[in-house]
Design a protein around this motif. Structure first.
Motif, PDB file in Angstrom:
ATOM      1  N   VAL A   1     -44.057  -7.395 -29.519  1.00  0.00           N
ATOM      2  CA  VAL A   1     -43.235  -7.948 -28.620  1.00  0.00           C
ATOM      3  C   VAL A   1     -41.760  -8.636 -29.191  1.00  0.00           C
ATOM      4  N   LEU A   2     -41.977  -9.433 -30.388  1.00  0.00           N
ATOM      5  CA  LEU A   2     -41.174 -10.047 -31.032  1.00  0.00           C
ATOM      6  C   LEU A   2     -40.251  -9.259 -31.905  1.00  0.00           C
ATOM      7  N   PHE A   3     -40.944  -8.270 -32.522  1.00  0.00           N
ATOM      8  CA  PHE A   3     -40.168  -7.257 -33.431  1.00  0.00           C
ATOM      9  C   PHE A   3     -39.515  -6.254 -32.353  1.00  0.00           C
ATOM     10  N   PHE A   4     -40.031  -5.991 -31.273  1.00  0.00           N
ATOM     11  CA  PHE A   4     -39.166  -5.265 -30.462  1.00  0.00           C
ATOM     12  C   PHE A   4     -38.052  -5.815 -29.829  1.00  0.00           C
ATOM     13  N   ALA A   5     -38.113  -6.998 -29.366  1.00  0.00           N
ATOM     14  CA  ALA A   5     -37.058  -8.044 -28.993  1.00  0.00           C
ATOM     15  C   ALA A   5     -35.875  -7.997 -30.080  1.00  0.00           C
ATOM     16  N   ILE A   6     -36.303  -8.228 -31.202  1.00  0.00           N
ATOM     17  CA  ILE A   6     -35.473  -8.089 -32.535  1.00  0.00           C
ATOM     18  C   ILE A   6     -34.630  -7.038 -32.749  1.00  0.00           C
ATOM     19  N   TYR A   7     -35.638  -5.845 -32.540  1.00  0.00           N
ATOM     20  CA  TYR A   7     -35.056  -4.526 -32.601  1.00  0.00           C
ATOM     21  C   TYR A   7     -33.895  -4.354 -31.639  1.00  0.00           C
ATOM     22  N   ARG A   8     -34.346  -4.284 -30.420  1.00  0.00           N
ATOM     23  CA  ARG A   8     -33.205  -4.297 -29.234  1.00  0.00           C
ATOM     24  C   ARG A   8     -31.927  -5.153 -29.465  1.00  0.00           C
ATOM     25  N   TYR A   9     -32.198  -6.338 -29.906  1.00  0.00           N
ATOM     26  CA  TYR A   9     -30.910  -7.244 -30.304  1.00  0.00           C
ATOM     27  C   TYR A   9     -30.170  -6.819 -31.378  1.00  0.00           C
ATOM     28  N   LYS A  10     -30.603  -6.160 -32.431  1.00  0.00           N
ATOM     29  CA  LYS A  10     -29.767  -5.754 -33.442  1.00  0.00           C
ATOM     30  C   LYS A  10     -29.175  -4.243 -33.060  1.00  0.00           C
ATOM     31  N   LYS A  11     -29.791  -3.393 -32.144  1.00  0.00           N
ATOM     32  CA  LYS A  11     -29.380  -2.027 -31.585  1.00  0.00           C
ATOM     33  C   LYS A  11     -28.260  -2.506 -30.778  1.00  0.00           C
ATOM     34  N   ARG A  12     -28.125  -3.612 -30.073  1.00  0.00           N
ATOM     35  CA  ARG A  12     -27.164  -3.806 -29.040  1.00  0.00           C
ATOM     36  C   ARG A  12     -26.099  -4.455 -29.741  1.00  0.00           C
ATOM     37  N   ALA A  13     -26.299  -5.044 -31.038  1.00  0.00           N
ATOM     38  CA  ALA A  13     -25.178  -5.910 -31.827  1.00  0.00           C
ATOM     39  C   ALA A  13     -24.268  -4.747 -32.472  1.00  0.00           C
ATOM     40  N   LYS A  14     -24.867  -3.515 -32.978  1.00  0.00           N
ATOM     41  CA  LYS A  14     -24.379  -2.491 -33.491  1.00  0.00           C
ATOM     42  C   LYS A  14     -22.977  -1.647 -32.565  1.00  0.00           C
ATOM     43  N   ILE A  15     -23.603  -1.706 -31.182  1.00  0.00           N
ATOM     44  CA  ILE A  15     -22.691  -0.950 -30.268  1.00  0.00           C
ATOM     45  C   ILE A  15     -21.364  -1.901 -29.826  1.00  0.00           C
TER      46      ILE A  15
ATOM     47  N   THR B   1     -62.799  -8.892 -31.165  1.00  0.00           N
ATOM     48  CA  THR B   1     -61.657  -8.071 -30.960  1.00  0.00           C
ATOM     49  C   THR B   1     -60.730  -8.538 -29.832  1.00  0.00           C
ATOM     50  N   TYR B   2     -61.252  -8.816 -28.760  1.00  0.00           N
ATOM     51  CA  TYR B   2     -60.295  -9.163 -27.704  1.00  0.00           C
ATOM     52  C   TYR B   2     -59.427 -10.402 -28.046  1.00  0.00           C
ATOM     53  N   LEU B   3     -59.795 -11.504 -28.767  1.00  0.00           N
ATOM     54  CA  LEU B   3     -59.046 -12.577 -29.259  1.00  0.00           C
ATOM     55  C   LEU B   3     -57.992 -12.115 -30.345  1.00  0.00           C
ATOM     56  N   MET B   4     -58.432 -11.370 -30.973  1.00  0.00           N
ATOM     57  CA  MET B   4     -57.671 -10.794 -31.934  1.00  0.00           C
ATOM     58  C   MET B   4     -56.203  -9.880 -31.575  1.00  0.00           C
ATOM     59  N   VAL B   5     -56.420  -9.294 -30.492  1.00  0.00           N
ATOM     60  CA  VAL B   5     -55.455  -8.340 -29.995  1.00  0.00           C
ATOM     61  C   VAL B   5     -54.186  -9.230 -29.636  1.00  0.00           C
ATOM     62  N   PHE B   6     -54.352 -10.253 -28.875  1.00  0.00           N
ATOM     63  CA  PHE B   6     -53.256 -10.888 -28.497  1.00  0.00           C
ATOM     64  C   PHE B   6     -52.067 -11.373 -29.472  1.00  0.00           C
ATOM     65  N   PRO B   7     -52.459 -12.061 -30.756  1.00  0.00           N
ATOM     66  CA  PRO B   7     -51.365 -12.413 -31.455  1.00  0.00           C
ATOM     67  C   PRO B   7     -50.513 -11.061 -32.149  1.00  0.00           C
ATOM     68  N   TYR B   8     -51.387  -9.799 -32.378  1.00  0.00           N
ATOM     69  CA  TYR B   8     -50.768  -8.648 -32.781  1.00  0.00           C
ATOM     70  C   TYR B   8     -49.785  -8.298 -31.570  1.00  0.00           C
ATOM     71  N   LEU B   9     -50.012  -8.297 -30.310  1.00  0.00           N
ATOM     72  CA  LEU B   9     -49.266  -8.131 -29.103  1.00  0.00           C
ATOM     73  C   LEU B   9     -47.973  -9.145 -28.933  1.00  0.00           C
TER      74      LEU B   9
ATOM     75  N   MET C   1     -55.108   1.571 -40.067  1.00  0.00           N
ATOM     76  CA  MET C   1     -55.770   0.286 -39.578  1.00  0.00           C
ATOM     77  C   MET C   1     -56.037   0.332 -38.254  1.00  0.00           C
ATOM     78  N   VAL C   2     -55.428   1.055 -37.098  1.00  0.00           N
ATOM     79  CA  VAL C   2     -55.950   1.217 -35.896  1.00  0.00           C
ATOM     80  C   VAL C   2     -57.216   1.926 -35.658  1.00  0.00           C
ATOM     81  N   LEU C   3     -57.298   2.969 -36.600  1.00  0.00           N
ATOM     82  CA  LEU C   3     -58.509   4.051 -36.436  1.00  0.00           C
ATOM     83  C   LEU C   3     -59.714   3.691 -37.164  1.00  0.00           C
ATOM     84  N   PHE C   4     -59.544   2.624 -38.224  1.00  0.00           N
ATOM     85  CA  PHE C   4     -60.677   2.332 -38.974  1.00  0.00           C
ATOM     86  C   PHE C   4     -61.027   0.974 -38.815  1.00  0.00           C
TER      87      PHE C   4
END
Length: 73
Positions: free
Chosen positions: A59-73, A47-55, A13-16
């Protein structure tokens, strides 16, 4: 396996993204009455306006990933 397919899909998707053009009626009217530099400016703005929702989603998915990873430990 699923993660690999999703990753490959996102990379493709990013390449094309340049080959997929879509414009609203107002953008089309501006582009038809202007020259090539106006058309490029409109496409760059979209394109500039489209980038921010994806960012924000990334960030939301990264935060959820870190939360779940810390919850396992």
């Amino acid at each position: 396996m699923f993660k690999k397919k999703v990753f490959i899909f996102l990379v493709l998707m990013v390449l094309f993204v340049k080959s997929t053009y879509s414009q609203c009626a107002m953008c089309k009217a501006v582009v038809e009455n202007g020259d090539i530099s106006i058309a490029e400016g409109v496409n760059n703005g979209i394109t500039y306006l489209m980038v921010f929702p994806y960012l924000l989603i990334a960030v939301l998915f990264f935060a959820i990933y870190r939360y779940k990873k810390r919850a396992k430990i």
